[in-house]
Design a protein around this motif. Sequence first.
Motif, mmCIF file in Angstrom:
data_model
loop_
_atom_site.group_PDB
_atom_site.id
_atom_site.type_symbol
_atom_site.label_atom_id
_atom_site.label_comp_id
_atom_site.label_asym_id
_atom_site.label_seq_id
_atom_site.Cartn_x
_atom_site.Cartn_y
_atom_site.Cartn_z
ATOM 1 N N ARG A 84 3.905 -11.793 4.282
ATOM 2 C CA ARG A 84 4.009 -10.044 3.962
ATOM 3 C C ARG A 84 3.050 -9.868 4.306
ATOM 4 O O ARG A 84 1.801 -10.677 3.557
ATOM 5 N N GLY A 85 2.572 -8.881 4.637
ATOM 6 C CA GLY A 85 1.549 -7.838 5.301
ATOM 7 C C GLY A 85 0.806 -9.341 6.575
ATOM 8 O O GLY A 85 -0.021 -8.908 6.960
ATOM 9 N N GLY A 86 0.846 -10.894 6.437
ATOM 10 C CA GLY A 86 -0.182 -11.946 7.225
ATOM 11 C C GLY A 86 0.492 -11.997 8.270
ATOM 12 O O GLY A 86 0.798 -11.109 9.722
ATOM 13 N N ARG A 87 2.231 -12.335 8.371
ATOM 14 C CA ARG A 87 2.968 -12.455 9.687
ATOM 15 C C ARG A 87 3.703 -11.170 9.893
ATOM 16 O O ARG A 87 4.124 -11.225 11.099
ATOM 17 N N ALA A 88 4.360 -10.644 8.904
ATOM 18 C CA ALA A 88 5.027 -9.484 8.501
ATOM 19 C C ALA A 88 4.587 -7.965 8.288
ATOM 20 O O ALA A 88 4.778 -7.923 7.160
ATOM 21 N N GLY A 89 4.843 -7.218 8.719
ATOM 22 C CA GLY A 89 3.743 -5.548 8.432
ATOM 23 C C GLY A 89 5.091 -4.978 7.981
ATOM 24 O O GLY A 89 5.718 -5.039 8.718
ATOM 25 N N LEU A 90 5.012 -4.508 6.946
ATOM 26 C CA LEU A 90 6.400 -3.711 6.493
ATOM 27 C C LEU A 90 5.300 -2.447 6.326
ATOM 28 O O LEU A 90 4.515 -1.754 6.118
ATOM 29 N N ILE A 91 5.929 -0.950 7.575
ATOM 30 C CA ILE A 91 5.610 0.531 7.122
ATOM 31 C C ILE A 91 6.599 1.118 6.467
ATOM 32 O O ILE A 91 7.940 0.930 7.210
ATOM 33 N N LEU A 92 6.164 2.261 5.548
ATOM 34 C CA LEU A 92 7.248 2.563 4.742
ATOM 35 C C LEU A 92 6.615 4.193 5.326
ATOM 36 O O LEU A 92 6.745 4.117 5.784
ATOM 37 N N GLN A 93 8.906 4.874 4.217
ATOM 38 C CA GLN A 93 8.560 6.678 4.969
ATOM 39 C C GLN A 93 7.635 7.147 4.381
ATOM 40 O O GLN A 93 6.579 8.481 5.287
ATOM 41 N N ASP A 94 6.752 6.830 3.487
ATOM 42 C CA ASP A 94 5.981 8.235 3.398
ATOM 43 C C ASP A 94 4.395 7.287 2.608
ATOM 44 O O ASP A 94 4.855 6.973 1.355
ATOM 45 N N PRO A 95 3.385 7.906 3.304
ATOM 46 C CA PRO A 95 2.478 7.322 2.995
ATOM 47 C C PRO A 95 1.872 7.882 2.024
ATOM 48 O O PRO A 95 0.979 6.511 1.079
ATOM 49 N N LYS A 96 2.181 8.215 0.868
ATOM 50 C CA LYS A 96 1.517 9.212 0.062
ATOM 51 C C LYS A 96 1.827 8.390 -1.404
ATOM 52 O O LYS A 96 1.432 8.716 -2.070
ATOM 53 N N PHE A 97 3.081 7.529 -1.063
ATOM 54 C CA PHE A 97 2.691 6.376 -2.327
ATOM 55 C C PHE A 97 2.910 5.132 -1.730
ATOM 56 O O PHE A 97 2.920 4.550 -2.278
ATOM 57 N N SER A 98 2.580 5.392 -0.632
ATOM 58 C CA SER A 98 2.467 3.715 -0.568
ATOM 59 C C SER A 98 0.887 3.564 -0.164
ATOM 60 O O SER A 98 0.477 2.096 -0.466
ATOM 61 N N LEU A 99 -0.216 4.555 -0.309
ATOM 62 C CA LEU A 99 -1.514 4.010 0.138
ATOM 63 C C LEU A 99 -1.914 4.716 -1.977
ATOM 64 O O LEU A 99 -1.579 4.992 -2.609
ATOM 65 N N ASN A 100 -2.613 3.806 -1.887
ATOM 66 C CA ASN A 100 -3.626 3.850 -2.783
ATOM 67 C C ASN A 100 -4.293 5.085 -3.149
ATOM 68 O O ASN A 100 -5.386 4.879 -2.688
ATOM 69 N N VAL A 159 -3.380 5.312 9.265
ATOM 70 C CA VAL A 159 -3.777 4.329 7.803
ATOM 71 C C VAL A 159 -2.576 3.755 7.266
ATOM 72 O O VAL A 159 -2.873 2.074 7.981
ATOM 73 N N MET A 160 -1.511 3.654 7.688
ATOM 74 C CA MET A 160 -0.747 2.731 6.701
ATOM 75 C C MET A 160 -1.025 1.560 8.585
ATOM 76 O O MET A 160 -0.708 0.075 7.675
ATOM 77 N N ILE A 161 -0.693 2.067 9.239
ATOM 78 C CA ILE A 161 -0.354 1.206 10.688
ATOM 79 C C ILE A 161 -1.486 0.364 11.056
ATOM 80 O O ILE A 161 -1.075 -0.987 11.025
ATOM 81 N N ALA A 162 -3.004 0.875 10.698
ATOM 82 C CA ALA A 162 -3.761 0.167 10.352
ATOM 83 C C ALA A 162 -3.713 -1.064 9.473
ATOM 84 O O ALA A 162 -4.072 -2.005 10.529
ATOM 85 N N MET A 163 -3.257 -0.772 8.390
ATOM 86 C CA MET A 163 -3.510 -1.459 7.080
ATOM 87 C C MET A 163 -2.515 -2.724 7.992
ATOM 88 O O MET A 163 -3.127 -4.660 7.610
ATOM 89 N N MET A 164 -1.771 -2.384 8.030
ATOM 90 C CA MET A 164 -0.483 -3.253 8.797
ATOM 91 C C MET A 164 -0.725 -4.174 9.765
ATOM 92 O O MET A 164 -0.143 -5.314 9.794
ATOM 93 N N LEU A 165 -1.861 -3.626 10.484
ATOM 94 C CA LEU A 165 -1.919 -4.490 11.908
ATOM 95 C C LEU A 165 -3.658 -5.004 11.253
ATOM 96 O O LEU A 165 -3.402 -6.494 12.012
#
Lengths: 275, 251
Positions: A84-100, A159-165
Motif C-alpha cells: 500500500r502506498g509503496g507498490r500500489a498507490g490509491l487516489i481517492l475522490q476528494d483530496p479535502k478528506f484524504s490530505l492531512n 498533491v495527492m498524486i504527487a504523494m502517491m508517486l
Amino acid sequence: MLRIRNLTVSFRTPTGISHAVREVSLSVGREKVGIVGESGSGKSLTARAALRLLPPGAILEAEELSFDGTDVLRARESDMRRIRGGRAGLILQDPKFSLNPVMTAGAQIAEAWRAHRGGTRRQAAHAAVDLLAQVRIRHPAHVADHYPHELSGGMGQRVMIAMMLAPGPDLLIADEPTSALDATVQADILRLIDDLVSRRSMGLVLISHDLPLVSHFCDRVLVMYAGRIVEELAARDLAHAKHPYTRALLTCLPSLTHDQPRLPVMQRDPAWAEA
Amino acid sequence: MIAVRDLRVRFGHTEAVRGVSFGVPRGGSFGLVGESGSGKSTVLRAIAGLIHDWTGRIELDGEPVAARRPKAFFRRVQMVFQDPYGSLHPRQTVDRALSEPLIVHGIGDVQSRVVRALADVSLPASARFRYPHQLSGGQRQRVAIARALITGPQVLLLDEPTSALDVSVQAEVLNLLTDLQREHGLTYVLVSHNLAVVAHLCDRVGVMQAAAVVEELSAADLRAGRAAHPHTAELRRLSLELEEPEPVAQT
C-alpha cells in the motif's frame, strides 16, 4: 501484476449474508483498466480488496488475490504496508478528506517519500518539490509550503498524486479521482494521470461511474452490476457493447449533439444480477 | 415570469455575482452553466431569497420582489437542491416532510394532497411513512421534488438536481421534470455544470465565468456549436470530448 480470481466480498447483516462483490476475476498488467458501475455495484470494494483495505466486518474470499507475487489474502500487515502506498498507490475522490489538514503539502509528500525510501529530511523535502513539479504545479517550492485548505480542488488532487508517486509505485488505483472537480480541471488531472502512467509504465485501475470518461482514458473497460462483472470490452468497442446494461448506461445519458424529448429509461432485468 | 436585472451579490470584499441579467417566460426553462465558483448557484440562491444582501432587480410575474420575501413568495417559488440527503430531515418521515409546507402556508386537505404529491412524482404510496435513509437516492430526490411542488408553485429553482444521482436514475428524474413542467406549466431555472443536462431541459442557456454571464444563447445554438464566447466553446469541447455518449450500434 495484480491477479484476482473469483473474489467475493460479503457482509454479515441481521437478515443474513449480503454479497457486495461476487466471483470477480481480473488481472491488471502495465495497462489502463477501467471499472465502471453505478453506486453499490461493488467497483470500489473490488479495488480496495486488492489492497486489503476493506471496511471492518467485510468478509474477503478469493481463489487467488495476489500483487506482484505477494499473496494478499495471507500477507502479514507489515508486508501489506509495503504494498500500500509503496507498490500500489490509491487516489481517492476528494483530496479535502484524504490530505492531512495540519501538514503542509510538501511535508506530506516528504513523509510519504521517507516512509518508503528512507533518506534525510532535506533529501525528502527536495524530492517533494521535484514531485510537485512532475505533477505540473507551476511554483512547486511555493506550493509545498501551503496547507491543504489553501489549495483548490484540482491543486489538492495534484498533491495527492504527487504523494502517491513518491515511492515509485507499479500500479495506480484511482477511485473516482475527478468526480469532485470541474470539467476543465477534470480533463487536466486525467491527462496528467494518463501521461504519468504511460511515462513511468505503470498500471492503472480507473474506477468511475462515468462510462464515456473511462473509455476515453482506458484500454480495457470492465462493467460491474450488482457485484459482478457483466461485460468486459476494449474501450474502442464501446459502441458495440453487447450487454443490455452497458448499452443502457450509454443510451440513458443526455447527449449534447442529439436532442431527444425523453430519455430512454433503463429497464432492469433481474437476470443481470445472476451469474 | 422571472426577470433578473443587473443582479449583484457581494460576500465581504469579493463580488460573487457581477451584474447578471436574464429573463424566463412563463413555462420556459433557463439554464445557468459554469464551473464551481462562477456564481451560478449564488444567482439561484439570491432569487430564492436565501441571500439577503444583493442589489439589482428581481421580478416575479412583472412585480419586483422585496429583499425580505413575504410568505406568499415561497408558495409561488420553490427550490430543489443537489443532495436530497442533505435537504431532507433525517428524523422526519416523508409524510412529515410533505405536510410541513402545507401547514406553514395554511393549506388544508393535507392528507389527500400528500397522497397526490407522491403519485405526481411516481413514488409508491408505501413511501409515505418511510424515513429518508430507507429510500434510494433517486427516491429521495423525488421526495424533494414532491415537497417543492406541494404548495403548487409556478417557478422551480433547480440546483444541480441530478448531479448526485446515478445516470440511470438521472434519466428518470429528467423525464419526471419534463413531464411535471408540461402538466403544471412550471417555469424552471436550472443550475448545472453538465451541458448535456442543461441543453436537454432548457430552451435558453447562460454561461457564467468569474461571477458574470459571458454569453446567453439558445440550447439549439449550444448543441450546434454556435457559441460566440471562448469559454462557452471550451466547455462545449470538453463536454463532447469526455462526456458525450457514443451512439450505440443497433443489434
